[in-house]
Design an enzyme around this catalytic site. Structure first.
Site, PDB file in Angstrom:
ATOM      1  N   ASP A   1       0.844  -1.202   0.000  1.00  0.00           N
ATOM      2  CA  ASP A   1       0.000   0.000   0.000  1.00  0.00           C
ATOM      3  C   ASP A   1       0.875   1.245   0.000  1.00  0.00           C
ATOM      4  O   ASP A   1       1.737   1.413   0.868  1.00  0.00           O
ATOM      5  CB  ASP A   1      -0.898   0.005   1.243  1.00  0.00           C
ATOM      6  CG  ASP A   1      -1.784   1.240   1.322  1.00  0.00           C
ATOM      7  OD1 ASP A   1      -2.973   1.132   0.971  1.00  0.00           O
ATOM      8  OD2 ASP A   1      -1.294   2.314   1.728  1.00  0.00           O
TER       9      ASP A   1
ATOM     10  N   HIS B   1      -7.770   9.554  -1.376  1.00  0.00           N
ATOM     11  CA  HIS B   1      -7.008   9.599  -0.132  1.00  0.00           C
ATOM     12  C   HIS B   1      -7.766  10.306   0.985  1.00  0.00           C
ATOM     13  O   HIS B   1      -7.783   9.842   2.126  1.00  0.00           O
ATOM     14  CB  HIS B   1      -5.655  10.274  -0.370  1.00  0.00           C
ATOM     15  CG  HIS B   1      -4.610   9.860   0.607  1.00  0.00           C
ATOM     16  ND1 HIS B   1      -3.263   9.907   0.326  1.00  0.00           N
ATOM     17  CD2 HIS B   1      -4.687   9.358   1.868  1.00  0.00           C
ATOM     18  CE1 HIS B   1      -2.575   9.476   1.360  1.00  0.00           C
ATOM     19  NE2 HIS B   1      -3.419   9.138   2.317  1.00  0.00           N
TER      20      HIS B   1
ATOM     21  N   LYS C   1      -3.223   5.808  -4.038  1.00  0.00           N
ATOM     22  CA  LYS C   1      -4.302   6.745  -3.719  1.00  0.00           C
ATOM     23  C   LYS C   1      -4.169   8.025  -4.532  1.00  0.00           C
ATOM     24  O   LYS C   1      -3.059   8.426  -4.890  1.00  0.00           O
ATOM     25  CB  LYS C   1      -4.291   7.075  -2.218  1.00  0.00           C
ATOM     26  CG  LYS C   1      -4.248   5.833  -1.337  1.00  0.00           C
ATOM     27  CD  LYS C   1      -4.087   6.165   0.128  1.00  0.00           C
ATOM     28  CE  LYS C   1      -3.786   4.924   0.943  1.00  0.00           C
ATOM     29  NZ  LYS C   1      -2.385   4.464   0.796  1.00  0.00           N
TER      30      LYS C   1
END
Length: 300
Positions: free
Chosen positions: A48, A115, A82
């Site tokens: 991530d 985000h 993101k």
């Protein structure tokens, strides 16, 4: 339930996502590259990152090297990034996402998130995510740091439901209202800062549980996340910690101990969108992409 590092959750669009992965917030490009290589070597299959972290190039470098070193294919890794707050809006999201793919050295991501819910922009940003999804450049789309009302906003206009809401989630910050809403609507909660930015690691109550199970406090917390059904992405830049964070599959917390940790919640969050400059608070955080001295060495 028996868990392993290969355990997955099935998202609401049918895509399977590993429940435990590696996060790289506040890590420079060299550190991100090395951490990704270590994690994949030791069996992690979810990574991530975010444009805001300033290390997508490092993650792309680490991913490319790790795939070659471990004889893996791109499809073996679940990669999340993101949309940066400053890029939000329909066309801006589409234009800037192309460069994110370039930095990550891939032609798609497995999951793309908004985000933060930037005022006046997040609806148009979501519409752009739907196009990215339909174009096959993201296998799943979701949000991060969305409270219930903003989730409802997205769901009221969307033709595609978010698959996850990535929130600060740890024993002292559990956002039960958001988790309950997500559970009801088949949206998975994903934990950022699962270890509470380190502050929760010093909690004496958790240390007693760690002693009971002969585990570290971090391992107790991560096991609790799994048993709550929460996707979690602990960050580390140390190989031994990356290995330790995954050593949580040889024990199980009792129902009473899970309930005890559930009771630690006191809304002790480290960050919330109400304090951001872009949310109308002129004394709040001025959001920007992290800048690292080593960026030039990784940007191709």
């Amino acid at each position: 339930m028996n868990y392993s590092l290969n355990s997955t959750v099935t998202l609401n669009n049918g895509v399977k996502m590993p429940q435990l992965g590696l996060g790289v917030w506040k890590v420079n490009n060299a550190g991100a590259s090395q951490s990704v290589q270590w994690a994949i070597k030791h069996g992690y299959r979810a990574i991530d990152t975010a444009k805001q972290y300033g290390n997508e190039a490092g993650v792309g470098d680490g991913l490319t090297k790790a795939l070659a070193e471990n004889s893996l294919n791109r499809e073996d890794i679940f990669l999340t990034t993101k949309i940066f707050n400053g890029d939000q809006g329909y066309q801006s999201t589409l234009d800037n996402f192309e460069n994110q793919l370039k930095q990550l050295q891939t032609n798609y991501v497995d999951m793309l998130l908004i985000h933060w819910p930037v005022d006046g922009s997040y609806i148009d940003t979501w519409k752009a995510l739907e196009k990215i999804y339909r174009d096959g450049k993201a296998r799943a789309i979701g949000v991060s740091n969305f409270n219930v009302s903003k989730l409802e906003d997205i769901m009221s206009i969307s033709s595609i439901k978010p698959v996850v809401d990535q929130m600060e989630f740890n024993p002292v910050c559990q956002d039960e209202d958001i988790k309950e809403f997500c559970d009801k609507n088949n949206i998975h909660l994903e934990a950022w800062s699962p270890l509470g930015g380190g502050r929760v690691l010093k909690d004496e109550r958790l240390q007693k549980l760690a002693d009971k199970y002969n585990k570290s406090v971090a391992q107790i917390i991560l096991r609790w996340d799994l048993q709550r059904g929460v996707i979690t992405i602990p960050k580390s830049v140390h190989e031994e910690r990356i290995v330790q964070n995954a050593d949580i599959f040889d024990f199980e917390l009792s129902d009473d101990d899970v309930a005890e940790i559930n009771g630690y919640d006191n809304d002790d969050r480290s960050l919330w969108y109400g304090g951001f400059f872009w949310h109308g608070n002129p004394t709040g955080y001025k959001d920007g992409v992290e800048e690292w001295d080593d960026t030039k060495d990784f940007v191709k």
